[in-house]
Design an enzyme around this catalytic site. Structure first.
Site, mmCIF file in Angstrom:
data_model
loop_
_atom_site.group_PDB
_atom_site.id
_atom_site.type_symbol
_atom_site.label_atom_id
_atom_site.label_comp_id
_atom_site.label_asym_id
_atom_site.label_seq_id
_atom_site.Cartn_x
_atom_site.Cartn_y
_atom_site.Cartn_z
ATOM 1 N N SER A 373 -10.730 41.134 128.297
ATOM 2 C CA SER A 373 -10.941 39.880 128.952
ATOM 3 C C SER A 373 -12.261 39.888 129.874
ATOM 4 C CB SER A 373 -9.756 39.598 130.017
ATOM 5 O OG SER A 373 -9.580 40.940 130.955
ATOM 6 N N PHE A 374 -12.956 38.872 130.224
ATOM 7 C CA PHE A 374 -14.114 38.794 130.999
ATOM 8 C C PHE A 374 -14.316 37.216 131.373
ATOM 9 C CE2 PHE A 374 -15.055 38.378 126.340
ATOM 10 C CZ PHE A 374 -15.906 37.303 126.357
ATOM 11 N N LEU A 485 -13.154 31.855 131.782
ATOM 12 C CA LEU A 485 -12.323 32.883 131.568
ATOM 13 C C LEU A 485 -12.111 33.069 130.249
ATOM 14 C CD1 LEU A 485 -10.766 35.420 132.642
ATOM 15 C CD2 LEU A 485 -8.864 33.896 133.216
ATOM 16 N N GLU A 486 -12.482 34.250 129.515
ATOM 17 C CA GLU A 486 -11.896 34.363 128.207
ATOM 18 C C GLU A 486 -11.215 35.796 128.202
ATOM 19 O OE1 GLU A 486 -13.476 33.025 125.416
ATOM 20 O OE2 GLU A 486 -15.192 32.135 126.245
ATOM 21 N N VAL A 487 -10.254 35.747 126.976
ATOM 22 C CA VAL A 487 -9.673 36.824 126.577
ATOM 23 C C VAL A 487 -9.591 37.010 125.017
ATOM 24 C CG1 VAL A 487 -7.386 35.791 126.509
ATOM 25 C CG2 VAL A 487 -7.403 38.317 127.166
#
Ligand SMILES: [Zn+2]
Length: 539
Positions: A373-374, A485-487
């Site tokens: 996640s980042f 926000l990514e995962v």
């Protein structure tokens, strides 16, 4: 099965007639757009874009029976386009590319065959071998030799082993007679499920919490793009009247809307149709607010949460992986919304940021290539402001074991030149952040404007970097704390080991969003800079 299928068919048919009534208004929206192309080009564009009259022609929805085995995908978020019996027990399955690959000539979005979601029933006990034969090559990193898919039996979803080989996904299943089994890339979070979630959520809220649910826009196919407002109850000072004519379509003319004096936190989700983990992150965020712990209480006292849970409901309904019903990637259009047919979800985001006092904007996504996640942030030339922008990702890093700050790619925006400058990826060395100047890319204003509709892909300068929500919200509305926000859908790495994500990890990530926003407010440096920014904006 008969009843269930006929119910689904009825729902689909009512949707189709609703879609058809939307068509004429969609035509007029497109004709009236002030896109600077000549009439012939516009006609070509119209013909290419409006190739789908409604979901009844949606190739991702089928219902076929082969030798007593029925396959169907003709329901909300289903995607299976073809079934072929190869041997007595082996079936080749095809999935549909978003809009069958017939996408507008303005974006390079080929290769979206990733999302599948279908149901199967057999009249007898039966051992079947399935091969999904046309998984896109574009997202090959998501698949490993022991990739899992998901299976739902007796209302419960669980992981199910599959083998990925040469862009094919293979798995076997032992059917019991007359048992409905659903297979999917991820446990789906459909348009209908999203609506049901909020029906229930509302009934479970703490009495101190103010909740409002309304339609901020309609999608091109007539579905509701909802806006949820959540804050702590109290005197709601009604400020100026606000109702842009193209938003809140169900509002009466001259009906006033409540606007709070508090600042807002805007969270949007599912601009990319298949990114189901984003909905689970949102579920975690909403559960945190519902639980009303110390962090939630603080945030609800000081802010109003505005949530758009599904920006692209047409794509979700159609079982798309990424695009909308016209084949656009709506997270690459934020810099040209006024030049194109209405992208009502992105328009709602920008107008909300322009008209409400939005302090934070977070767009929720799932990633098919990069692991863990980042957060993607924006770059600000003032180092202290930039540190403040990085406070939220840093707090996430301190709370989430699978969060990687090194993927916090920053987009620098030069307001004077109206250009994006991508500074590169930041690593964890040297006080957590270090520039990677060798990755510096400059995109000029000209690169962001369409040159010609005759080119195959006039926006191909770097479609991954322009027109993205978190950048254009920052560029056009001065919301400094603007994030993506990514995962990853499937896995994260830690200490060189690979771990598979469970659904609960996505939900927990959402809870950590609330905890991290709260923790950022305990940092006096951050508070000071934010107050400084707030006072500048007010002046
Ligand atoms: Zn996405």
């Amino acid at each position: 099965m008969g009843n269930k299928q006929s119910n689904e068919k009825q729902i689909q048919e009512s949707q189709i007639s609703q879609n058809q009534s939307q068509l004429s208004s969609r035509d007029s929206q497109i004709s009236s757009s002030n896109f600077t192309i000549n009439k012939i080009q516009k006609q070509v564009l119209l013909n290419q874009e409006l190739i789908y009259p409604s979901s009844d022609n949606c190739p991702s929805k089928i219902n076929v029976t082969l030798n007593g085995i029925t396959f169907w995908s003709n329901y909300d978020s289903g995607n299976l386009s073809q079934v072929e019996q190869i041997e007595a027990t082996t079936f080749n399955l095809s999935i549909s590319e978003d809009c069958q690959g017939r996408i507008p000539p303005v974006q390079c979005n080929k290769g979206t065959r990733q999302w599948f979601n279908f149901k199967v029933i057999s009249v007898t006990d039966f051992q079947a071998n399935f091969v999904i034969v046309n998984i896109a090559t574009r997202f090959k990193k998501i698949w490993t030799n022991d990739s899992d898919i998901y299976v739902k039996i007796n209302k419960i979803w669980s992981r199910y082993p599959a083998v990925y080989q040469g862009f094919q996904v293979k798995f076997s299943f032992e059917f019991k007679a007359n048992q409905i089994v659903q297979f999917a890339y991820m446990p789906p979070w459909s348009y209908k499920k999203n609506q049901k979630f909020f029906d229930f959520y509302f009934s479970q809220l703490h009495p101190d919490i103010y909740f409002r649910r309304e339609t901020i826009a309609h999608s091109l196919e007539g579905r509701n793009i909802e806006l949820i407002t959540i804050t702590k109850n109290g005197p709601h000072e009604q400020q100026e009247y606000y109702c842009p004519e193209f938003l809140f379509p169900d509002k009466q003319q001259n009906e006033s809307l409540i606007k709070f004096k508090k600042q807002y936190i805007l969270i949007s989700c599912r601009v990319h149709a298949g990114e189901v983990p984003a909905s689970f992150i949102l579920k975690g965020i909403l559960e945190s607010l519902q639980n009303y712990n110390e962090s939630a209480k603080f945030l609800l006292e000081n802010y109003v949460f505005l949530i758009i849970p599904m920006l692209n409901p047409d794509g979700v309904y159609r079982g798309h992986y990424r695009l909308d019903s016209l084949g656009y990637d709506q997270n690459r259009v934020y810099n040209r919304i006024l030049k194109f047919p209405k992208f009502n979800g992105p328009l709602a985001v920008l107008e909300t940021c322009k008209n409400y006092n939005v302090a934070f904007y977070i767009d929720l996504h799932a990633h098919s290539v990069l692991s863990n996640s980042f957060i993607y942030t924006n770059w600000h030339p003032d180092p202290s402001i930039h540190q403040a922008i990085l406070e939220f990702p840093k707090q996430m890093k301190s709370k989430v074991a699978h969060f990687r700050i090194k993927e916090a790619m920053s987009t620098q925006i030069n307001y004077e030149k109206n250009q994006y400058e991508i500074e590169g990826i930041y690593t964890e060395k040297e006080e957590n952040i270090q520039k990677a100047p060798e990755l510096k890319i400059h995109l000029t204003k000209e690169n962001l404007v369409p040159q010609s509709m005759n080119d195959d892909c006039p926006y191909s300068i770097n479609p991954y970097l322009t027109g993205v929500a978190k950048s254009d919200v920052y560029l056009t509305t001065q919301v400094m704390f603007s994030y993506t926000l990514e995962v990853n859908y499937r896995f994260y790495t830690k200490n060189k080991q690979v771990f598979k994500y469970e659904i609960i990890d996505f939900i927990t990530l959402g809870r950590d969003v609330i905890e991290s926003l709260y923790s950022a407010h305990q940092n006096q440096d951050f508070i000071q800079i934010k107050q400084h920014l707030d006072s500048n904006i007010l002046n």
